[in-house]
Structures are given as C-alpha cells and as structure tokens.
Design an enzyme around this catalytic site. Structure first.
Site, PDB file in Angstrom:
ATOM      1  N   TYR A  57       0.832  -1.195   0.000  1.00  0.00           N
ATOM      2  CA  TYR A  57       0.000   0.000   0.000  1.00  0.00           C
ATOM      3  C   TYR A  57       0.871   1.251   0.000  1.00  0.00           C
ATOM      4  O   TYR A  57       1.694   1.456   0.890  1.00  0.00           O
ATOM      5  CB  TYR A  57      -0.952   0.022   1.209  1.00  0.00           C
ATOM      6  CG  TYR A  57      -2.095  -0.981   1.109  1.00  0.00           C
ATOM      7  CD1 TYR A  57      -2.401  -1.617  -0.089  1.00  0.00           C
ATOM      8  CD2 TYR A  57      -2.880  -1.283   2.211  1.00  0.00           C
ATOM      9  CE1 TYR A  57      -3.449  -2.532  -0.186  1.00  0.00           C
ATOM     10  CE2 TYR A  57      -3.927  -2.198   2.126  1.00  0.00           C
ATOM     11  CZ  TYR A  57      -4.202  -2.813   0.920  1.00  0.00           C
ATOM     12  OH  TYR A  57      -5.231  -3.715   0.834  1.00  0.00           O
ATOM     13  N   GLY A 213     -17.962   0.340  -1.887  1.00  0.00           N
ATOM     14  CA  GLY A 213     -17.725   0.396  -3.335  1.00  0.00           C
ATOM     15  C   GLY A 213     -16.720   1.485  -3.675  1.00  0.00           C
ATOM     16  O   GLY A 213     -16.859   2.160  -4.690  1.00  0.00           O
ATOM     17  N   GLY A 215     -16.385   4.205  -2.200  1.00  0.00           N
ATOM     18  CA  GLY A 215     -16.953   5.538  -1.910  1.00  0.00           C
ATOM     19  C   GLY A 215     -18.258   5.799  -2.652  1.00  0.00           C
ATOM     20  O   GLY A 215     -19.023   6.686  -2.296  1.00  0.00           O
TER      21      GLY A 215
HETATM   22  N1  LIG Z   1      -7.489  -7.506  -0.272  1.00  0.00           N
HETATM   23  C1  LIG Z   1      -7.576  -6.674  -1.283  1.00  0.00           C
HETATM   24  O1  LIG Z   1      -7.317  -7.046  -2.445  1.00  0.00           O
HETATM   25  C2  LIG Z   1      -8.000  -5.253  -1.033  1.00  0.00           C
HETATM   26  C3  LIG Z   1      -8.303  -4.431  -2.123  1.00  0.00           C
HETATM   27  C4  LIG Z   1      -8.696  -3.130  -1.868  1.00  0.00           C
HETATM   28  C5  LIG Z   1      -8.801  -2.673  -0.551  1.00  0.00           C
HETATM   29  N2  LIG Z   1      -8.483  -3.479   0.497  1.00  0.00           N
HETATM   30  C6  LIG Z   1      -8.603  -2.993   1.895  1.00  0.00           C
HETATM   31  O2  LIG Z   1      -9.916  -2.535   2.116  1.00  0.00           O
HETATM   32  C7  LIG Z   1      -9.893  -1.178   2.555  1.00  0.00           C
HETATM   33  C8  LIG Z   1     -11.119  -0.466   2.075  1.00  0.00           C
HETATM   34  O3  LIG Z   1     -11.115  -0.432   0.643  1.00  0.00           O
HETATM   35  P1  LIG Z   1     -11.536   0.850  -0.171  1.00  0.00           P
HETATM   36  O4  LIG Z   1     -10.861   2.023   0.427  1.00  0.00           O
HETATM   37  O5  LIG Z   1     -11.384   0.583  -1.605  1.00  0.00           O
HETATM   38  O6  LIG Z   1     -13.079   0.844   0.107  1.00  0.00           O
HETATM   39  P2  LIG Z   1     -14.258   1.664   0.672  1.00  0.00           P
HETATM   40  O7  LIG Z   1     -14.231   1.640   2.154  1.00  0.00           O
HETATM   41  O8  LIG Z   1     -15.429   1.120  -0.042  1.00  0.00           O
HETATM   42  O9  LIG Z   1     -13.990   3.152   0.131  1.00  0.00           O
HETATM   43  C9  LIG Z   1     -13.226   4.071   0.837  1.00  0.00           C
HETATM   44  C10 LIG Z   1     -13.261   5.379   0.101  1.00  0.00           C
HETATM   45  O10 LIG Z   1     -14.577   5.860   0.064  1.00  0.00           O
HETATM   46  C11 LIG Z   1     -14.616   7.256   0.252  1.00  0.00           C
HETATM   47  N3  LIG Z   1     -15.364   7.489   1.500  1.00  0.00           N
HETATM   48  C12 LIG Z   1     -15.288   6.798   2.667  1.00  0.00           C
HETATM   49  N4  LIG Z   1     -16.163   7.257   3.542  1.00  0.00           N
HETATM   50  C13 LIG Z   1     -16.835   8.259   2.939  1.00  0.00           C
HETATM   51  C14 LIG Z   1     -17.871   9.121   3.347  1.00  0.00           C
HETATM   52  N5  LIG Z   1     -18.406   9.014   4.567  1.00  0.00           N
HETATM   53  N6  LIG Z   1     -18.336  10.042   2.462  1.00  0.00           N
HETATM   54  C15 LIG Z   1     -17.804  10.144   1.236  1.00  0.00           C
HETATM   55  N7  LIG Z   1     -16.817   9.345   0.782  1.00  0.00           N
HETATM   56  C16 LIG Z   1     -16.337   8.414   1.626  1.00  0.00           C
HETATM   57  C17 LIG Z   1     -13.177   7.712   0.295  1.00  0.00           C
HETATM   58  O11 LIG Z   1     -12.821   7.955  -1.054  1.00  0.00           O
HETATM   59  P3  LIG Z   1     -12.050   9.258  -1.556  1.00  0.00           P
HETATM   60  O12 LIG Z   1     -10.635   9.055  -1.098  1.00  0.00           O
HETATM   61  O13 LIG Z   1     -12.208   9.183  -3.050  1.00  0.00           O
HETATM   62  O14 LIG Z   1     -12.728  10.438  -0.909  1.00  0.00           O
HETATM   63  C18 LIG Z   1     -12.449   6.459   0.774  1.00  0.00           C
HETATM   64  O15 LIG Z   1     -11.101   6.415   0.371  1.00  0.00           O
HETATM   65  C19 LIG Z   1      -8.553  -0.625   2.059  1.00  0.00           C
HETATM   66  O16 LIG Z   1      -8.122   0.497   2.783  1.00  0.00           O
HETATM   67  C20 LIG Z   1      -7.683  -1.823   2.245  1.00  0.00           C
HETATM   68  O17 LIG Z   1      -7.262  -1.913   3.601  1.00  0.00           O
HETATM   69  C21 LIG Z   1      -8.111  -4.759   0.270  1.00  0.00           C
END
Ligand SMILES: NC(=O)c1ccc[n+]([C@@H]2O[C@H](COP(=O)([O-])OP(=O)(O)OC[C@H]3O[C@@H](n4cnc5c(N)ncnc54)[C@H](OP(=O)(O)O)[C@@H]3O)[C@@H](O)[C@H]2O)c1
Length: 339
Positions: A57, A213, A215
């Site tokens: 990361y 998804g 965000g």
């Molecule tokens: N195992 C794997 O292959 C894998 C793959 C991906 C992720 N992960 C893990 O899963 C975690 C979560 O994944 P993700 O960050 O893609 O998913 P997520 O939680 O679906 O999306 C997070 C993003 O959504 C937006 N967000 C969050 N809360 C918000 C709110 N209250 N209002 C408006 N926008 C909001 C932000 O985007 P903006 O930055 O655009 O504002 C944030 O970066 C990662 O940090 C990582 O630890 C694992």
C-alpha cells in the site's frame, strides 16, 4: 464499539476494521501522515482496534505511517493485519508471489516498516495460481511458531483453494485461515456464490474490502462530488447507480448517512462479517463510525436485497430454485431442518 471474535479464534476485534490503503499520497490520492495519524486517533478513540494494511500500500508508506504512529501509542492495543504477495522489489523474481521465500522476506520487511516484533494477522494478498497451498500454510504456521505472526488469513483466492488449505491445516495440526478478505458490498455480491458459503463452513470471518464500493455507496458521486473513482468505472454503471439511489432513499427515511446503510447491510447477511472501511479524511471516518448505531429493518433489508441481488449461477441458482421442491412433500429429500 462492540468487539467480535475473529473466525475460529479467541481474538477480539472491533466490529469495524480501518482500511489504510489510502495512508500516503503516492499515485495522486490519499491522506498525508498528519491526516492518517488523526484518522487512527479518531478510530482508536471510538474503541476501534483492528487495522488493515499491506506491504504494497502506497509503496510501503501505509505500513511506515502505522509504524511511526505505533511508536507513540500502545502497540498491544491494536490488532494489526498486513499482507504479503504483491511485488515490492522490481529486480528480484522472488519478491512476489505466494511462495515461502517471498513470505519470509516480505514479513521481515513489513516488521521493519511497522517497527514492531509481531504482526497479528498475516493475509496472503492475492492468489498467484503457482504455489502449492500447503507451502503457504506451512510457512504461515512456521511464522506463528516463531512468534512473528499470531494468525493466518487469506484474501482474493478461489474458494476451493482456501477450502483445500484449511482442510490440510486441520489434518496437519497447522494454524488455519481465520479470516477471508473479499470485495463485497451492495454493488459487488458475487462472493455469495462460493466464497462466503465456504467461509461460513469453516467458521471464518469475512472481512469485506471496498464495502462502500470505493466511496460510490456514500452517494457522493450522485451529488456530483469528486473522489478517486473514475466516471468510466463499473462501480458507476447503471446498475450500481440504481443500487446507490436505493441506499440514499433508505438513508433519507432513517435520517442517517448512505454510508451507514451500506456498511450495516454487510453485517446483516447471516455470516460473521467485519467490513474494512477506508477513509482519506478524518470527517469521513467519523461519519462512518456512526454506522454502528444504525439498525436496518427487515423491510429495508428486503428492498436492498431486491435491488442488488445477483444470479448465483450453477449450482447456487439451481439450489435456490429447486430447493423448495427438494424439501417439499414428494420431493427428492425428506424435510430436515438446516444446521
Ligand atoms: N485484499 C484486497 O485485495 C484489497 C483491495 C482493496 C482494498 N483493500 C482494503 O480494504 C480497505 C477499504 O477499501 P476501499 O478504500 O477501496 O473501500 P471503501 O471503504 O469502499 O472506500 C473508501 C473510500 O470511500 C470514500 N469514503 C469513505 N467514507 C466516505 C464518506 N463518509 N463520504 C464520502 N466518501 C467516503 C473515500 O474515497 P475518496 O478518497 O475518493 O474520498 C475512501 O477512500 C482498504 O483500505 C484496504 O485496507 C483490500
């Protein structure tokens, strides 16, 4: 904050896990160090203890930021999960993949960046389709016996391979995978075909990534706000937009934020689930933490299920359609209550 047991273990983790993929500003997005520290402060202040990172990361910056944070905080309070597998060295052919050599090398590098003697949970990040699964489990079990890792877990791997691994581990007396990381949200439910039933069978906790998804399910793209999701992403196709509109509608009825509805939905699906929620701003995390107090009614759950339901394919769809007939009077099987 409530705590849940992680899989078939006695480890207590907060009901929300903090995803730290956005800690660091590499690749033109993410939180700088100060913001990342403030996000972790807000998470810990609310009782959160479960952190998710990976060797890759932000090219290692996510682990480094966490390591620096832990220097001035109680390391033992946190349940620290990281991952190995993805390439973090361009010249060494064994600096990638699920093989034992890479696992040992990657863990040593992660321990240095995290400035700690042990990792609580080590995930295999993505299946490489090359390494025998017994090599993975034996390697993880050795790390556990050495005290460098406490629990084994796995992410982004076919269900049959995880099942084979856990069965072998049980027979061999090795540590089994306690958690399964998959992409899972209202706009990505295909893990319901094989992966989630498999996890239930083995008593693994599902730790969904991208539960919002990325965000999209916060509704911000419907409001015309910007974020890291590109307009051409499948996460913003007609189907996803329809689902998000339903989430926004239900959130309006409940007087809560759409992200609360989306996060809570993942924990109401009849299996052990701890969503990994990402945030790049303190306000986003603070907003998302409020999700734990939100209750969804059976009517809301049904509405969300209807708009987001997927085709289970074979044999899931065959069982879903034929299941009633099978268990009915004159069907193929006697009526027996399911375990
Ligand atoms: N195992 C794997 O292959 C894998 C793959 C991906 C992720 N992960 C893990 O899963 C975690 C979560 O994944 P993700 O960050 O893609 O998913 P997520 O939680 O679906 O999306 C997070 C993003 O959504 C937006 N967000 C969050 N809360 C918000 C709110 N209250 N209002 C408006 N926008 C909001 C932000 O985007 P903006 O930055 O655009 O504002 C944030 O970066 C990662 O940090 C990582 O630890 C694992």
């Amino acid at each position: 904050m409530n705590y849940k047991l992680l899989g078939r273990s006695g480890l207590k983790v907060s009901e929300l896990c903090l995803g730290t993929m956005g800690f660091g500003t590499e690749a033109g997005w993410g939180a700088d160090k100060e913001t990342s520290f403030a996000i972790m402060d807000a998470f810990a202040d609310s009782g959160g203890n479960f952190l998710d990172t990976a060797n890759v990361y932000k090219l290692g910056t996510s682990e480094k930021i966490i390591g620096e944070y832990l220097q001035n905080h109680d390391r033992d309070y946190f349940v620290l999960a990281t991952k190995y597998s993805l390439k973090d060295n361009q010249t060494n052919p064994n600096a990638s993949g699920n093989n034992r050599k890479n696992m040992m090398r990657s863990v040593e590098e992660s321990l240095k960046r995290l400035k700690t003697d042990f990792i609580d949970i080590l995930y295999l990040h993505i299946w490489d389709d090359l390494t025998p699964i017994d090599e993975v489990l034996r390697g993880m079990d050795d790390l556990i016996r050495q005290g460098k890792v406490n629990y084994a877990a796995i992410s982004d791997t076919p269900a049959w391979m995880v099942a084979k691994g856990n069965t072998l581990a049980e027979l061999m007396g090795w540590s089994q995978f306690v958690a399964l990381q998959v992409e899972y949200s209202l706009i990505q439910r295909t893990s319901e075909r094989e992966l989630i039933p498999m996890a239930r069978h083995f008593g693994m906790t599902v730790t969904p990534w991208a539960p919002l998804g990325g965000g999209v399910l916060s509704g911000k793209y419907l409001r015309g706000e910007k974020g890291r999701i590109k307009p051409e992403s499948r996460r913003l196709d007609d189907h996803s937009v329809r689902i998000t509109q339903t989430v926004v509608e239900i959130a309006g009825e409940l007087g809560v934020a759409p992200s609360h509805v989306a996060l809570q939905w993942t924990t109401h699906q009849g299996f052990s689930c701890i969503p990994i929620v990402g945030a790049t701003k303190v306000d986003q995390l603070k907003e998302n933490l409020k999700a734990i107090d939100v209750k969804l009614s059976p009517e809301h759950l049904q509405k969300l299920d209807e708009v987001s339901k997927i085709d289970l394919g074979f044999p899931g769809e065959f069982f879903r359609e034929e299941g009633v007939k099978m268990n009915s009077f004159g069907g193929f099987y006697d009526r027996v209550e399911k375990r």
